[in-house]
Design a protein around this motif. Structure first.
Motif, PDB file in Angstrom:
ATOM      1  N   PRO A 128     104.270  61.215  41.064  1.00 59.30           N
ATOM      2  CA  PRO A 128     105.049  62.117  41.710  1.00 59.30           C
ATOM      3  C   PRO A 128     106.485  62.012  41.176  1.00 59.30           C
ATOM      4  O   PRO A 128     107.400  62.961  41.326  1.00 59.30           O
ATOM      5  CB  PRO A 128     104.957  61.788  42.933  1.00 59.30           C
ATOM      6  CG  PRO A 128     104.606  60.233  43.161  1.00 59.30           C
ATOM      7  CD  PRO A 128     103.526  60.343  41.934  1.00 59.30           C
ATOM      8  N   TRP A 129     106.795  60.867  40.406  1.00 68.78           N
ATOM      9  CA  TRP A 129     108.156  60.900  39.922  1.00 68.78           C
ATOM     10  C   TRP A 129     108.408  61.489  38.445  1.00 68.78           C
ATOM     11  O   TRP A 129     109.599  61.633  38.051  1.00 68.78           O
ATOM     12  CB  TRP A 129     108.419  59.220  39.597  1.00 68.78           C
ATOM     13  CG  TRP A 129     108.789  58.516  40.874  1.00 68.78           C
ATOM     14  CD1 TRP A 129     107.712  57.680  41.628  1.00 68.78           C
ATOM     15  CD2 TRP A 129     110.093  58.280  41.410  1.00 68.78           C
ATOM     16  NE1 TRP A 129     108.442  57.259  42.548  1.00 68.78           N
ATOM     17  CE2 TRP A 129     109.712  57.481  42.634  1.00 68.78           C
ATOM     18  CE3 TRP A 129     111.124  58.574  41.041  1.00 68.78           C
ATOM     19  CZ2 TRP A 129     110.854  57.021  43.259  1.00 68.78           C
ATOM     20  CZ3 TRP A 129     112.387  58.067  41.633  1.00 68.78           C
ATOM     21  CH2 TRP A 129     112.093  57.274  43.013  1.00 68.78           C
ATOM     22  N   LEU A 130     107.455  61.881  37.844  1.00 75.72           N
ATOM     23  CA  LEU A 130     107.367  62.284  36.692  1.00 75.72           C
ATOM     24  C   LEU A 130     107.246  63.843  36.270  1.00 75.72           C
ATOM     25  O   LEU A 130     105.812  63.940  36.900  1.00 75.72           O
ATOM     26  CB  LEU A 130     106.882  61.480  35.510  1.00 75.72           C
ATOM     27  CG  LEU A 130     107.445  59.931  35.575  1.00 75.72           C
ATOM     28  CD1 LEU A 130     106.418  59.245  34.609  1.00 75.72           C
ATOM     29  CD2 LEU A 130     108.849  60.069  35.130  1.00 75.72           C
ATOM     30  N   ARG A 131     107.680  64.455  35.403  1.00 76.24           N
ATOM     31  CA  ARG A 131     107.204  65.884  35.159  1.00 76.24           C
ATOM     32  C   ARG A 131     106.972  65.877  33.608  1.00 76.24           C
ATOM     33  O   ARG A 131     108.159  65.522  32.894  1.00 76.24           O
ATOM     34  CB  ARG A 131     108.053  66.833  35.584  1.00 76.24           C
ATOM     35  CG  ARG A 131     108.242  67.181  36.948  1.00 76.24           C
ATOM     36  CD  ARG A 131     106.902  67.234  37.991  1.00 76.24           C
ATOM     37  NE  ARG A 131     106.833  67.380  39.264  1.00 76.24           N
ATOM     38  CZ  ARG A 131     106.825  66.131  39.844  1.00 76.24           C
ATOM     39  NH1 ARG A 131     106.393  65.034  39.497  1.00 76.24           N
ATOM     40  NH2 ARG A 131     106.859  66.082  41.278  1.00 76.24           N
ATOM     41  N   ARG A 132     105.974  66.462  33.012  1.00 79.40           N
ATOM     42  CA  ARG A 132     105.789  66.498  31.662  1.00 79.40           C
ATOM     43  C   ARG A 132     105.509  67.863  31.330  1.00 79.40           C
ATOM     44  O   ARG A 132     104.499  68.367  31.130  1.00 79.40           O
ATOM     45  CB  ARG A 132     104.676  65.834  31.262  1.00 79.40           C
ATOM     46  CG  ARG A 132     104.643  65.355  29.605  1.00 79.40           C
ATOM     47  CD  ARG A 132     103.542  64.465  29.365  1.00 79.40           C
ATOM     48  NE  ARG A 132     103.273  64.004  27.873  1.00 79.40           N
ATOM     49  CZ  ARG A 132     102.060  63.931  27.316  1.00 79.40           C
ATOM     50  NH1 ARG A 132     100.785  64.177  28.096  1.00 79.40           N
ATOM     51  NH2 ARG A 132     101.893  63.601  26.322  1.00 79.40           N
ATOM     52  N   PHE A 133     106.658  68.689  31.070  1.00 82.40           N
ATOM     53  CA  PHE A 133     106.503  70.164  30.846  1.00 82.40           C
ATOM     54  C   PHE A 133     105.919  70.688  29.451  1.00 82.40           C
ATOM     55  O   PHE A 133     105.295  71.685  29.641  1.00 82.40           O
ATOM     56  CB  PHE A 133     108.039  70.744  30.996  1.00 82.40           C
ATOM     57  CG  PHE A 133     108.489  70.601  32.314  1.00 82.40           C
ATOM     58  CD1 PHE A 133     107.952  70.977  33.739  1.00 82.40           C
ATOM     59  CD2 PHE A 133     109.860  69.999  32.529  1.00 82.40           C
ATOM     60  CE1 PHE A 133     108.823  70.689  34.805  1.00 82.40           C
ATOM     61  CE2 PHE A 133     110.590  69.632  33.715  1.00 82.40           C
ATOM     62  CZ  PHE A 133     109.697  70.086  34.906  1.00 82.40           C
ATOM     63  N   HIS A 134     105.957  70.015  28.586  1.00 82.99           N
ATOM     64  CA  HIS A 134     105.628  70.295  27.160  1.00 82.99           C
ATOM     65  C   HIS A 134     105.023  69.183  26.687  1.00 82.99           C
ATOM     66  O   HIS A 134     105.748  68.657  25.661  1.00 82.99           O
ATOM     67  CB  HIS A 134     106.761  70.748  26.424  1.00 82.99           C
ATOM     68  CG  HIS A 134     107.284  72.070  27.221  1.00 82.99           C
ATOM     69  ND1 HIS A 134     108.789  71.957  27.734  1.00 82.99           N
ATOM     70  CD2 HIS A 134     107.176  73.320  27.026  1.00 82.99           C
ATOM     71  CE1 HIS A 134     108.942  73.018  28.218  1.00 82.99           C
ATOM     72  NE2 HIS A 134     108.144  73.962  27.778  1.00 82.99           N
ATOM     73  N   PRO A 135     103.538  68.720  27.044  1.00 76.39           N
ATOM     74  CA  PRO A 135     103.311  67.513  26.448  1.00 76.39           C
ATOM     75  C   PRO A 135     103.333  67.597  25.044  1.00 76.39           C
ATOM     76  O   PRO A 135     102.691  68.620  24.349  1.00 76.39           O
ATOM     77  CB  PRO A 135     101.651  67.547  26.827  1.00 76.39           C
ATOM     78  CG  PRO A 135     101.918  68.407  28.235  1.00 76.39           C
ATOM     79  CD  PRO A 135     102.916  69.264  28.005  1.00 76.39           C
ATOM     80  N   ALA A 136     103.623  66.659  24.366  1.00 68.91           N
ATOM     81  CA  ALA A 136     103.706  66.335  22.789  1.00 68.91           C
ATOM     82  C   ALA A 136     102.911  65.230  22.345  1.00 68.91           C
ATOM     83  O   ALA A 136     103.525  64.045  22.151  1.00 68.91           O
ATOM     84  CB  ALA A 136     105.029  66.408  22.556  1.00 68.91           C
ATOM     85  N   ASP A 137     101.605  65.217  22.524  1.00 66.38           N
ATOM     86  CA  ASP A 137     100.781  63.845  22.274  1.00 66.38           C
ATOM     87  C   ASP A 137     100.820  63.318  20.927  1.00 66.38           C
ATOM     88  O   ASP A 137     100.639  61.964  20.775  1.00 66.38           O
ATOM     89  CB  ASP A 137      99.193  64.368  22.426  1.00 66.38           C
ATOM     90  CG  ASP A 137      98.877  64.777  23.929  1.00 66.38           C
ATOM     91  OD1 ASP A 137      99.621  64.254  24.852  1.00 66.38           O
ATOM     92  OD2 ASP A 137      97.981  65.532  24.135  1.00 66.38           O
ATOM     93  N   ASP A 138     101.599  63.996  19.837  1.00 71.28           N
ATOM     94  CA  ASP A 138     101.334  63.530  18.556  1.00 71.28           C
ATOM     95  C   ASP A 138     102.975  63.026  18.183  1.00 71.28           C
ATOM     96  O   ASP A 138     103.258  62.840  17.234  1.00 71.28           O
ATOM     97  CB  ASP A 138     100.966  64.515  17.351  1.00 71.28           C
ATOM     98  CG  ASP A 138      99.387  64.866  17.679  1.00 71.28           C
ATOM     99  OD1 ASP A 138      98.751  63.902  18.163  1.00 71.28           O
ATOM    100  OD2 ASP A 138      98.940  65.813  17.385  1.00 71.28           O
ATOM    101  N   ALA A 139     103.761  63.138  19.218  1.00 72.20           N
ATOM    102  CA  ALA A 139     105.050  62.986  19.079  1.00 72.20           C
ATOM    103  C   ALA A 139     105.291  61.344  18.681  1.00 72.20           C
ATOM    104  O   ALA A 139     104.524  60.673  19.395  1.00 72.20           O
ATOM    105  CB  ALA A 139     105.955  63.170  20.205  1.00 72.20           C
ATOM    106  N   PRO A 140     106.262  60.894  17.990  1.00 71.89           N
ATOM    107  CA  PRO A 140     106.567  59.334  17.654  1.00 71.89           C
ATOM    108  C   PRO A 140     107.401  58.917  18.504  1.00 71.89           C
ATOM    109  O   PRO A 140     107.720  57.587  18.579  1.00 71.89           O
ATOM    110  CB  PRO A 140     107.348  59.241  16.318  1.00 71.89           C
ATOM    111  CG  PRO A 140     107.915  60.951  16.366  1.00 71.89           C
ATOM    112  CD  PRO A 140     107.145  61.915  17.108  1.00 71.89           C
ATOM    113  N   ALA A 141     107.939  59.471  19.714  1.00 69.12           N
ATOM    114  CA  ALA A 141     109.111  59.035  20.479  1.00 69.12           C
ATOM    115  C   ALA A 141     108.921  59.781  21.743  1.00 69.12           C
ATOM    116  O   ALA A 141     108.419  61.044  21.845  1.00 69.12           O
ATOM    117  CB  ALA A 141     110.232  58.827  20.072  1.00 69.12           C
ATOM    118  N   ARG A 142     109.591  59.211  22.863  1.00 68.66           N
ATOM    119  CA  ARG A 142     109.766  60.152  24.363  1.00 68.66           C
ATOM    120  C   ARG A 142     111.121  59.807  24.750  1.00 68.66           C
ATOM    121  O   ARG A 142     111.686  58.754  24.549  1.00 68.66           O
ATOM    122  CB  ARG A 142     108.557  59.337  24.919  1.00 68.66           C
ATOM    123  CG  ARG A 142     108.473  59.712  26.520  1.00 68.66           C
ATOM    124  CD  ARG A 142     107.183  59.128  27.187  1.00 68.66           C
ATOM    125  NE  ARG A 142     105.933  59.578  26.736  1.00 68.66           N
ATOM    126  CZ  ARG A 142     104.882  58.964  26.377  1.00 68.66           C
ATOM    127  NH1 ARG A 142     105.012  57.570  26.460  1.00 68.66           N
ATOM    128  NH2 ARG A 142     103.842  59.678  26.011  1.00 68.66           N
TER     129      ARG A 142
END
Length: 243
Positions: A4-18
């Motif tokens: 409930p605390w987090l929204r991931r609008f554009h998942p980027a599974d291969d990204a190197p950082a968050r």
């Protein structure tokens, strides 16, 4: 994975950082939807949703920075598989700092903390806006020029957002910093005419890190980041590209 605390609008599974985005007082996760879109797919973005607003309306809004920081920290523990940068605007900057301290105490530090439109903890002025009546609180928000006045003056909408807004202002104005400093670098951004974040007070974030510190200013007020979204996006891309 949902929280409930987090929204991931554009998942980027291969990204190197968050990048974890923490909203301002009265704000909500969708404020960062445009930034999430701009950073994806180079960066995976999580936007924080505080209790007491939008789809968390049924939950009581939290009234201390400590409670909010504890909740965000706990939610992030499942997302530390990538290097994490914390980015907070206004109240969110204070939270980013507190979450950064909590992550460091756990031995899972953030790579950097990016603070926006907020004076340093050592320069806090403990105002009493949260003790004003509804009209006084609304006048404060109108002065920051970040919310459509028609929304602020709609009686039905006011009834929905005022409790969370007052809780956020209570949290901000009663905040006392945790012992620091951070080991992580702090990168500060602000508008040169921000009414509650004078540039000298933002520069003072330098004393809250034992690592690197940078300060970037932009023309504009409290919500400078709307008008200068492209420049801020570029700064975050440059920061995360080296992780």
């Amino acid at each position: 994975m949902t929280d409930p605390w987090l929204r991931r609008f554009h998942p980027a599974d291969d990204a190197p950082a968050r990048v974890v985005c923490l909203p301002h007082a009265g704000g909500a996760a969708p404020f960062f939807h445009p930034l999430s879109k701009a950073l994806s797919p180079a960066v995976d973005v999580l936007a924080v949703q505080y209790p007491g607003r939008q789809d968390r309306m049924a939950e009581p809004a939290l009234r201390t920075i400590g409670e909010l920081a504890d909740g965000v920290t706990q939610a992030l523990l499942a997302w530390l598989d990538l290097p994490v940068v914390l980015f907070g605007h206004s109240m969110g900057a204070t939270l980013a700092y507190e979450v950064g301290l909590r992550l460091e105490s756990r031995g899972t530090p953030a790579e950097a903390v990016v603070v926006s439109g907020r004076r340093a903890p050592s320069r806090l002025v403990h105002d009493r806006v949260h003790l004003q009546d509804d009209e006084g609180l609304l006048s404060e928000i109108e002065g920051l020029a970040g919310t459509d006045p028609r929304v602020l003056r709609d009686p039905e909408l006011r009834e929905l957002f005022l409790p969370a807004l007052r809780a956020d202002y209570t949290a901000v104005e009663t905040y006392r910093p945790s012992p620091g400093p951070l080991a992580a670098p702090i990168h500060a951004h602000t508008g040169d005419a921000a009414p509650h974040a004078p540039v000298d007070d933002v520069q003072a974030w330098s004393s809250h890190t034992s690592g690197e510190f940078t300060l970037t200013t932009y023309p504009g007020g409290h919500f400078y980041l709307v008008d200068h979204a492209a420049a801020l996006t570029d700064a975050l891309l440059k920061l995360t590209s080296g992780l």
